[in-house]
Design a protein around this motif. Structure first.
Motif, PDB file in Angstrom:
ATOM      1  N   ARG A   1       0.822  -1.212   0.000  1.00 52.76           N
ATOM      2  CA  ARG A   1       0.000   0.000   0.000  1.00 52.76           C
ATOM      3  C   ARG A   1       0.859   1.265   0.000  1.00 52.76           C
ATOM      4  NH1 ARG A   1      -3.842   1.186   5.115  1.00 52.76           N
ATOM      5  NH2 ARG A   1      -5.741   1.076   3.941  1.00 52.76           N
TER       6      ARG A   1
ATOM      7  N   GLY B   1       1.497   3.961  -3.130  1.00 57.61           N
ATOM      8  CA  GLY B   1       1.202   5.379  -2.939  1.00 57.61           C
ATOM      9  C   GLY B   1       2.423   6.265  -3.095  1.00 57.61           C
TER      10      GLY B   1
ATOM     11  N   SER C   1       3.650   6.138  -7.040  1.00 59.04           N
ATOM     12  CA  SER C   1       2.697   6.253  -8.151  1.00 59.04           C
ATOM     13  C   SER C   1       2.774   7.589  -8.887  1.00 59.04           C
ATOM     14  CB  SER C   1       1.264   6.064  -7.645  1.00 59.04           C
ATOM     15  OG  SER C   1       0.865   7.191  -6.873  1.00 59.04           O
TER      16      SER C   1
ATOM     17  N   ARG D   1       0.820   9.815  -8.301  1.00 58.84           N
ATOM     18  CA  ARG D   1      -0.552  10.311  -8.165  1.00 58.84           C
ATOM     19  C   ARG D   1      -0.990  10.422  -6.707  1.00 58.84           C
ATOM     20  NH1 ARG D   1      -4.169   6.929  -9.427  1.00 58.84           N
ATOM     21  NH2 ARG D   1      -5.753   8.514  -9.629  1.00 58.84           N
ATOM     22  N   GLU D   2      -0.100  10.029  -5.786  1.00 60.66           N
ATOM     23  CA  GLU D   2      -0.437  10.035  -4.366  1.00 60.66           C
ATOM     24  C   GLU D   2       0.729  10.598  -3.570  1.00 60.66           C
ATOM     25  OE1 GLU D   2      -2.189   6.361  -2.917  1.00 60.66           O
ATOM     26  OE2 GLU D   2      -2.646   5.773  -4.984  1.00 60.66           O
TER      27      GLU D   2
ATOM     28  N   TRP E   1      -2.782  11.842   3.691  1.00 63.03           N
ATOM     29  CA  TRP E   1      -2.585  11.187   2.393  1.00 63.03           C
ATOM     30  C   TRP E   1      -3.354  11.990   1.355  1.00 63.03           C
ATOM     31  CZ3 TRP E   1      -0.544   5.893   2.344  1.00 63.03           C
ATOM     32  CH2 TRP E   1      -0.356   5.383   1.056  1.00 63.03           C
TER      33      TRP E   1
ATOM     34  N   LYS F   1      -4.207  12.553  -2.791  1.00 62.26           N
ATOM     35  CA  LYS F   1      -4.322  11.666  -3.950  1.00 62.26           C
ATOM     36  C   LYS F   1      -5.011  12.396  -5.086  1.00 62.26           C
ATOM     37  CE  LYS F   1      -5.989   7.024  -4.960  1.00 62.26           C
ATOM     38  NZ  LYS F   1      -6.638   5.838  -4.396  1.00 62.26           N
TER      39      LYS F   1
ATOM     40  N   ASP G   1      -7.499  12.472  -8.090  1.00 56.87           N
ATOM     41  CA  ASP G   1      -8.710  11.726  -8.414  1.00 56.87           C
ATOM     42  C   ASP G   1      -8.479  10.910  -9.680  1.00 56.87           C
ATOM     43  OD1 ASP G   1     -11.809  11.645  -7.766  1.00 56.87           O
ATOM     44  OD2 ASP G   1     -11.581  11.768  -9.951  1.00 56.87           O
TER      45      ASP G   1
ATOM     46  N   ALA H   1      -7.777  16.954  -6.604  1.00 55.77           N
ATOM     47  CA  ALA H   1      -7.008  16.235  -5.588  1.00 55.77           C
ATOM     48  C   ALA H   1      -7.932  15.980  -4.399  1.00 55.77           C
ATOM     49  CB  ALA H   1      -5.798  17.050  -5.159  1.00 55.77           C
ATOM     50  N   ARG H   2      -7.674  14.896  -3.707  1.00 52.05           N
ATOM     51  CA  ARG H   2      -8.455  14.551  -2.520  1.00 52.05           C
ATOM     52  C   ARG H   2      -7.504  14.357  -1.338  1.00 52.05           C
ATOM     53  NH1 ARG H   2     -13.614  13.615  -3.950  1.00 52.05           N
ATOM     54  NH2 ARG H   2     -14.003  13.035  -6.113  1.00 52.05           N
TER      55      ARG H   2
ATOM     56  N   TYR I   1      -7.085  12.548   2.436  1.00 52.19           N
ATOM     57  CA  TYR I   1      -7.557  11.473   3.303  1.00 52.19           C
ATOM     58  C   TYR I   1      -6.646  11.366   4.522  1.00 52.19           C
ATOM     59  CZ  TYR I   1      -9.778   9.941  -1.064  1.00 52.19           C
ATOM     60  OH  TYR I   1     -10.500   9.883  -2.229  1.00 52.19           O
TER      61      TYR I   1
END
Length: 183
Positions: free
Chosen positions: A65, A69, A72, A74-75, A91, A93, A95, A102-103, A105
């Motif tokens: 995991r 992340g 990638s 992207r994270e 974290w 990330k 979308d 971007a999100r 978390y």
């Protein structure tokens, strides 16, 4: 922001300890696991996943995991550290369906580090990353009733985006979507 790269910093008053925020490297999965499990144990209502779900993951799953992340592009898995110890995590990330979004978390700050800018430093690092990716907006969900987190996001410019939604299917806890325009 790359693993080991400089990041946002804050100082814990009274403790004299500077807080550094940086990207987690793939080999740091034990640190990520420890902080994530601590976050879920300390604030189970704040997250969509549960402590039991995450404790059931094996070492290989945790390593996979974080490696995915961290590499990638992207994270961005982040850690805040004070005095060599983990003080928080987040974290960010991109979308999958909309790369301009971007999100955020998993933002969590250890109880002993709260009120000293650690959450703001983690959020700033995530926002800097999103802006560097040319994201036009960042979205997140904050559990209804988590007033400290809601204030943190509002100070950064996030606004409510729609009606509260169940935190996960079948959950009674509601989560308020929030959004910040970055452009």
């Amino acid at each position: 922001m790359r693993p080991g790269a400089g990041g946002a910093a804050a100082t814990l008053p009274g403790a004299g300890r500077a807080v550094a925020v940086r990207a987690l490297a793939p080999h740091e999965w034990p640190l990520y696991r420890a902080l994530r499990l601590r976050a879920l144990a300390q604030a189970p209502e704040a997250f969509a996943s549960t402590l039991a779900e995450e404790e059931a993951r094996g070492d290989h799953d945790w390593a996979w995991r974080l490696a995915l992340g961290a590499t990638s592009g992207r994270e961005l898995p982040l850690v805040a550290e004070a005095g060599g110890a983990g003080a928080g995590l987040a974290w960010a990330k991109a979308d999958a369906a909309d790369p301009s979004l971007a999100r955020l978390y998993q933002l969590w700050v250890a109880p002993e580090a709260r009120g000293h800018g650690v959450g703001a430093a983690l959020l700033a690092a995530a926002l800097d990353w999103a802006r560097a990716r040319n994201a036009l907006a960042m979205e997140l969900g904050v559990v209804c009733g988590n007033d400290a987190a809601r204030r943190l996001y509002a100070r950064a410019g996030f606004r409510e985006a729609g009606e509260p939604q169940p935190q996960r299917p079948g959950a009674n806890r509601m989560e308020q979507p929030m959004r910040l325009a970055l452009a």
